[in-house]
Design a protein around this motif. Structure first.
Motif, short mmCIF file in Angstrom:
data_model
loop_
_atom_site.label_atom_id
_atom_site.label_comp_id
_atom_site.label_asym_id
_atom_site.label_seq_id
_atom_site.Cartn_x
_atom_site.Cartn_y
_atom_site.Cartn_z
N LYS A 113 0.81 -1.22 0.00
CA LYS A 113 0.00 0.00 0.00
C LYS A 113 0.84 1.26 0.00
O LYS A 113 1.80 1.38 0.75
CB LYS A 113 -0.93 -0.01 1.20
CG LYS A 113 -2.05 -0.99 0.98
CD LYS A 113 -3.11 -0.95 2.05
CE LYS A 113 -4.04 -2.12 1.85
NZ LYS A 113 -3.32 -3.42 1.96
N SER A 142 -3.99 -0.60 -8.62
CA SER A 142 -5.36 -0.73 -8.12
C SER A 142 -5.65 0.34 -7.06
O SER A 142 -4.80 0.69 -6.24
CB SER A 142 -5.54 -2.12 -7.52
OG SER A 142 -6.66 -2.12 -6.65
N THR A 143 -6.89 0.85 -7.06
CA THR A 143 -7.28 1.82 -6.04
C THR A 143 -7.14 1.22 -4.64
O THR A 143 -6.93 1.94 -3.67
CB THR A 143 -8.74 2.27 -6.24
OG1 THR A 143 -9.59 1.12 -6.19
CG2 THR A 143 -8.92 2.97 -7.58
N ARG A 144 -7.21 -0.13 -4.56
CA ARG A 144 -7.10 -0.79 -3.25
C ARG A 144 -5.71 -0.65 -2.64
O ARG A 144 -5.50 -0.97 -1.48
CB ARG A 144 -7.43 -2.29 -3.36
CG ARG A 144 -8.73 -2.50 -4.05
CD ARG A 144 -9.45 -3.76 -3.63
NE ARG A 144 -10.82 -3.64 -4.08
CZ ARG A 144 -11.81 -3.13 -3.36
NH1 ARG A 144 -11.58 -2.77 -2.11
NH2 ARG A 144 -13.00 -3.00 -3.86
N GLN A 145 -4.76 -0.24 -3.47
CA GLN A 145 -3.40 -0.12 -2.98
C GLN A 145 -3.03 1.32 -2.61
O GLN A 145 -1.88 1.62 -2.35
CB GLN A 145 -2.42 -0.67 -4.03
CG GLN A 145 -2.51 -2.18 -4.17
CD GLN A 145 -1.52 -2.72 -5.19
OE1 GLN A 145 -1.84 -2.80 -6.37
NE2 GLN A 145 -0.33 -3.07 -4.74
N GLY A 173 -12.71 1.88 -3.68
CA GLY A 173 -11.62 0.98 -3.30
C GLY A 173 -10.53 1.64 -2.47
O GLY A 173 -9.68 0.96 -1.90
N ARG A 175 -8.65 3.58 0.62
CA ARG A 175 -8.77 3.56 2.07
C ARG A 175 -8.34 4.91 2.63
O ARG A 175 -7.44 5.53 2.07
CB ARG A 175 -7.83 2.50 2.66
CG ARG A 175 -8.50 1.20 2.99
CD ARG A 175 -7.44 0.16 3.18
NE ARG A 175 -7.36 -0.56 1.93
CZ ARG A 175 -7.61 -1.86 1.82
NH1 ARG A 175 -7.87 -2.57 2.89
NH2 ARG A 175 -7.55 -2.44 0.65
N ARG A 197 -10.39 3.63 7.60
CA ARG A 197 -10.09 2.21 7.76
C ARG A 197 -8.83 1.97 8.58
O ARG A 197 -8.54 0.86 9.00
CB ARG A 197 -9.95 1.54 6.40
CG ARG A 197 -11.20 1.61 5.52
CD ARG A 197 -12.33 0.77 6.11
NE ARG A 197 -11.87 -0.55 6.46
CZ ARG A 197 -11.73 -1.55 5.61
NH1 ARG A 197 -12.05 -1.39 4.35
NH2 ARG A 197 -11.29 -2.73 6.02
#
Ligand code: C2E
Ligand code: MG
Ligand code: MG
Ligand code: MG
Length: 291
Positions: A113, A142-145, A173, A175, A197
């Protein structure tokens, strides 16, 4: 007479030139020049798992690399960038560069991340989510990262608005991490309602944890609160192994600090990851000829 006039003119010109060269530089113009010259660099500090030392990501911390080689810390230019409306441009510049340079590492380790500090007013601005989406989309990460770190300040006081933005970011996605928790403005209701989060415990408590029982109680309380709210906890500013041990005992799982590494240039950070990877391969350390 002509010579006298020429001499006087020369003298006047000299004086004008001297005052031009020694005039105080307009700091905002200097900021613009540095932005155009790409002098602001995303230094990054690794985040690690306290129990194993595994690197799980990094945080962008801005540095100004002056042409004369000096490295200027963020507190000397971020406030001016904020008040002069330059923080948006600066932030996107840093994030774009970091995404571009760290893309290989982030694609190889899908759990890695990248965190970036966002000024509250920027986060709540009309264009933020759109600009963020575009910036990340153009990088194939990725947006998750991607993690957005915000520190609670008066500007974030519109909790309803802030909560909406955090929710919308979550749906995409991304955080959000609440930074510097425990000092300043981060009230408990705020932590409870924002929907972040990740909870970052300020260095203040990490410093105190090995000598002050009440700091242990505060950290334990924050860990319990985070568990209840389904947030993960990161401790900032870890300098000693005893602090790691005390934090683990309190239930903290992740951290950051000079103990593992200070903020590094992207080049140095990549080297740092390479060295860790090599020494993490079983048997590798025992066979230096393979290194
Ligand atoms: P922060 O986000 O809370 O970052 C943590 C600060 O603690 C960083 O200071 C980091 O270098 C420092 N630090 C980390 N580990 C240790 C340690 O073990 N010991 C000690 N003594 N210090 C440690 P830095 O880089 O000077 O940044 C200060 C603050 O400036 C940041 O606090 C953040 O609020 C702000 N900042 C930095 N970069 C940016 C940026 O790109 N945008 C915005 N909006 N703010 C930024
Ligand atoms: Mg931060
Ligand atoms: Mg912090
Ligand atoms: Mg802090």
């Amino acid at each position: 007479l002509t010579m006298l006039a020429a001499g006087t003119l020369g003298g006047v010109f000299g004086l004008l030139l001297a005052s031009y060269l020694s005039r105080p530089v307009d700091p905002v113009a200097e900021l613009d020049r540095a932005l155009a010259a790409n002098e602001f660099k995303p230094y990054v500090q690794p985040t690690f798992r306290l129990k194993t030392g595994d690197i799980i990501g990094c945080e962008i911390l801005a540095r100004w690399e002056k042409p004369d080689g000096r490295l200027i810390p963020p507190m000397s230019f971020i406030p001016l960038a904020e008040s002069s409306g330059r923080i948006e441009k600066l932030t996107w510049q840093l994030l774009k560069t970091a995404l571009r340079e760290l893309q290989p590492e982030m694609k190889q380790d899908k759990l890695f991340k990248l965190s970036v500090n966002i000024t509250p007013r920027h986060l709540l601005g009309d264009r933020f989510i759109d600009d963020l989406r575009k910036t990340v989309a153009s990088s194939s990460v990725s947006t998750r990262q991607v993690v957005l770190e915000v520190t609670e300040r008066e500007e974030l006081a519109d909790l309803d608005k802030a909560t909406d933005v955090v929710k919308e970011l979550g749906e995409l996605g991304f955080r959000v991490a609440l930074d510097d928790v425990g000092i300043g403005h981060s009230g408990l209701s705020y932590i409870q309602r924002l929907g972040a989060r990740i909870l970052k415990i300020d260095k203040f408590f990490v410093d105190a944890i090995t000598r002050d029982q009440s700091a242990i109680v505060v950290v334990q309380m924050l860990v319990a609160l985070a568990r209840e709210l389904d947030m993960s906890v990161v401790a900032e500013g870890i300098e000693h192994q005893e602090q790691v041990d005390a934090l683990i005992a309190c239930g903290v799982e992740e951290g950051q600090g000079y103990l593992v590494a200070p903020p590094l240039s992207l080049g140095r950070f990549k080297q740092f990851l390479d060295v860790r990877r090599v020494s993490a391969v079983p048997g590798r350390a025992a066979k230096p000829e393979l290194a």
